[in-house]
Design a protein around this motif. Structure first.
Motif, PDB file in Angstrom:
ATOM      1  N   GLU A   7       4.850  10.746   3.906  1.00 38.91           N
ATOM      2  CA  GLU A   7       4.263  10.210   5.131  1.00 38.91           C
ATOM      3  C   GLU A   7       3.717  11.296   6.048  1.00 38.91           C
ATOM      4  OE1 GLU A   7       6.798   7.562   7.186  1.00 38.91           O
ATOM      5  OE2 GLU A   7       5.294   7.017   8.639  1.00 38.91           O
ATOM      6  N   SER A   8       4.364  12.429   6.092  1.00 38.32           N
ATOM      7  CA  SER A   8       3.956  13.458   7.040  1.00 38.32           C
ATOM      8  C   SER A   8       2.973  14.450   6.432  1.00 38.32           C
ATOM      9  CB  SER A   8       5.180  14.210   7.550  1.00 38.32           C
ATOM     10  OG  SER A   8       5.783  14.903   6.487  1.00 38.32           O
ATOM     11  N   ARG A   9       2.616  14.254   5.181  1.00 36.91           N
ATOM     12  CA  ARG A   9       1.674  15.179   4.563  1.00 36.91           C
ATOM     13  C   ARG A   9       0.261  14.611   4.633  1.00 36.91           C
ATOM     14  NH1 ARG A   9       5.497  15.578  -0.009  1.00 36.91           N
ATOM     15  NH2 ARG A   9       3.917  14.630  -1.292  1.00 36.91           N
ATOM     16  N   GLY A  10      -0.713  15.494   4.622  1.00 36.22           N
ATOM     17  CA  GLY A  10      -2.091  15.065   4.831  1.00 36.22           C
ATOM     18  C   GLY A  10      -2.860  14.813   3.559  1.00 36.22           C
ATOM     19  N   GLU A  11      -2.242  14.193   2.604  1.00 36.44           N
ATOM     20  CA  GLU A  11      -2.911  13.968   1.334  1.00 36.44           C
ATOM     21  C   GLU A  11      -3.751  12.702   1.384  1.00 36.44           C
ATOM     22  OE1 GLU A  11       0.187  13.837  -1.511  1.00 36.44           O
ATOM     23  OE2 GLU A  11       0.845  15.876  -1.092  1.00 36.44           O
ATOM     24  N   ASN A  12      -4.630  12.596   0.434  1.00 41.06           N
ATOM     25  CA  ASN A  12      -5.425  11.379   0.335  1.00 41.06           C
ATOM     26  C   ASN A  12      -4.550  10.197  -0.036  1.00 41.06           C
ATOM     27  OD1 ASN A  12      -7.867  12.481   0.970  1.00 41.06           O
ATOM     28  ND2 ASN A  12      -8.483  12.779  -1.156  1.00 41.06           N
ATOM     29  N   ARG A  13      -4.833   9.090   0.581  1.00 45.68           N
ATOM     30  CA  ARG A  13      -4.146   7.847   0.258  1.00 45.68           C
ATOM     31  C   ARG A  13      -5.209   6.839  -0.116  1.00 45.68           C
ATOM     32  NH1 ARG A  13       0.097  10.041  -0.965  1.00 45.68           N
ATOM     33  NH2 ARG A  13       0.942  11.337   0.671  1.00 45.68           N
ATOM     34  N   ARG A  14      -4.877   5.988  -1.023  1.00 44.72           N
ATOM     35  CA  ARG A  14      -5.869   5.015  -1.473  1.00 44.72           C
ATOM     36  C   ARG A  14      -5.357   3.616  -1.222  1.00 44.72           C
ATOM     37  NH1 ARG A  14      -6.839   5.398  -7.481  1.00 44.72           N
ATOM     38  NH2 ARG A  14      -5.149   3.904  -7.560  1.00 44.72           N
ATOM     39  N   GLY A  15      -6.218   2.771  -0.732  1.00 43.69           N
ATOM     40  CA  GLY A  15      -5.880   1.373  -0.545  1.00 43.69           C
ATOM     41  C   GLY A  15      -6.752   0.508  -1.418  1.00 43.69           C
ATOM     42  N   ASP A  16      -6.195  -0.503  -1.985  1.00 46.59           N
ATOM     43  CA  ASP A  16      -6.938  -1.414  -2.852  1.00 46.59           C
ATOM     44  C   ASP A  16      -6.850  -2.833  -2.309  1.00 46.59           C
ATOM     45  OD1 ASP A  16      -7.472   0.612  -4.688  1.00 46.59           O
ATOM     46  OD2 ASP A  16      -5.522   0.325  -5.618  1.00 46.59           O
ATOM     47  N   ARG A  17      -7.811  -3.621  -2.708  1.00 46.29           N
ATOM     48  CA  ARG A  17      -7.811  -5.045  -2.422  1.00 46.29           C
ATOM     49  C   ARG A  17      -7.659  -5.317  -0.925  1.00 46.29           C
ATOM     50  NH1 ARG A  17      -4.238  -4.517  -6.447  1.00 46.29           N
ATOM     51  NH2 ARG A  17      -2.532  -5.173  -5.126  1.00 46.29           N
ATOM     52  N   ASN A  18      -8.501  -4.707  -0.178  1.00 44.08           N
ATOM     53  CA  ASN A  18      -8.426  -4.865   1.261  1.00 44.08           C
ATOM     54  C   ASN A  18      -9.721  -5.449   1.805  1.00 44.08           C
ATOM     55  OD1 ASN A  18      -5.832  -3.309   2.073  1.00 44.08           O
ATOM     56  ND2 ASN A  18      -6.851  -2.131   0.501  1.00 44.08           N
ATOM     57  N   ARG A  19      -9.587  -6.077   2.905  1.00 39.76           N
ATOM     58  CA  ARG A  19     -10.752  -6.605   3.596  1.00 39.76           C
ATOM     59  C   ARG A  19     -10.935  -5.818   4.873  1.00 39.76           C
ATOM     60  NH1 ARG A  19     -12.376 -11.521   1.646  1.00 39.76           N
ATOM     61  NH2 ARG A  19     -11.013 -12.348   0.060  1.00 39.76           N
ATOM     62  N   ASP A  20     -12.181  -5.821   5.320  1.00 44.42           N
ATOM     63  CA  ASP A  20     -12.435  -4.991   6.481  1.00 44.42           C
ATOM     64  C   ASP A  20     -13.156  -5.777   7.575  1.00 44.42           C
ATOM     65  OD1 ASP A  20     -15.166  -3.396   4.734  1.00 44.42           O
ATOM     66  OD2 ASP A  20     -15.113  -5.265   5.795  1.00 44.42           O
ATOM     67  N   ALA A  21     -13.091  -5.247   8.750  1.00 44.28           N
ATOM     68  CA  ALA A  21     -14.010  -5.593   9.813  1.00 44.28           C
ATOM     69  C   ALA A  21     -14.675  -4.280  10.184  1.00 44.28           C
ATOM     70  CB  ALA A  21     -13.272  -6.171  11.012  1.00 44.28           C
ATOM     71  N   LEU A  22     -15.942  -4.347  10.491  1.00 41.92           N
ATOM     72  CA  LEU A  22     -16.665  -3.110  10.710  1.00 41.92           C
ATOM     73  C   LEU A  22     -17.132  -2.978  12.140  1.00 41.92           C
ATOM     74  CD1 LEU A  22     -18.978  -2.926   7.585  1.00 41.92           C
ATOM     75  CD2 LEU A  22     -16.919  -1.622   8.027  1.00 41.92           C
ATOM     76  N   ASN A  23     -17.028  -1.787  12.642  1.00 44.78           N
ATOM     77  CA  ASN A  23     -17.647  -1.418  13.899  1.00 44.78           C
ATOM     78  C   ASN A  23     -18.460  -0.178  13.583  1.00 44.78           C
ATOM     79  OD1 ASN A  23     -18.372  -0.420  16.360  1.00 44.78           O
ATOM     80  ND2 ASN A  23     -16.324  -0.480  17.251  1.00 44.78           N
ATOM     81  N   ALA A  24     -19.629  -0.405  12.976  1.00 46.86           N
ATOM     82  CA  ALA A  24     -20.413   0.714  12.451  1.00 46.86           C
ATOM     83  C   ALA A  24     -20.847   1.650  13.569  1.00 46.86           C
ATOM     84  CB  ALA A  24     -21.622   0.206  11.688  1.00 46.86           C
ATOM     85  N   ALA A  25     -21.229   1.087  14.696  1.00 45.34           N
ATOM     86  CA  ALA A  25     -21.687   1.923  15.807  1.00 45.34           C
ATOM     87  C   ALA A  25     -20.556   2.808  16.321  1.00 45.34           C
ATOM     88  CB  ALA A  25     -22.232   1.053  16.926  1.00 45.34           C
ATOM     89  N   GLY A  26     -19.365   2.237  16.376  1.00 47.50           N
ATOM     90  CA  GLY A  26     -18.220   2.984  16.869  1.00 47.50           C
ATOM     91  C   GLY A  26     -17.512   3.768  15.798  1.00 47.50           C
TER      92      GLY A  26
END
Ligand code: CU
Length: 84
Positions: A7-26
């Motif tokens: 949890e405290s390390r800065g490694e890449n994490r991958r998430g699957d099967r997720n939905r998003d909401a986008l705030n492209a401007a922000g």
């Protein structure tokens, strides 16, 4: 990739099967994500800042996506996002 108490390390994490909401401007994205046991997160809905290099035009709200995160603790940044 990334088993255990990372949890405290800065490694890449991958998430699957997720939905998003986008705030492209922000440059923010909200994931309604599945559990991510690598970092001890249950399923939840949360907003993340997105790295400047990420092209949010490739995805739209409601898409199922894959994403990678870097960071630690409660401070994670999306480093990549792509439709599944
Ligand atoms: Cu979360």
């Amino acid at each position: 990739m990334g088993q255990g108490s990372a949890e405290s390390r800065g490694e890449n994490r991958r998430g699957d099967r997720n939905r998003d909401a986008l705030n492209a401007a922000g440059k923010k994205v909200t994931f309604d994500h599945a559990p991510m046991p690598e970092i001890d997160w249950p399923a939840m809905k949360m907003e993340f800042p997105v790295a400047p290099s990420v092209d949010l035009s490739k995805v739209k709200t409601g898409d199922k996506v894959r994403f990678t995160l870097t960071g630690s603790g409660k401070n994670y940044t999306v480093q990549s996002i792509s439709p599944q």
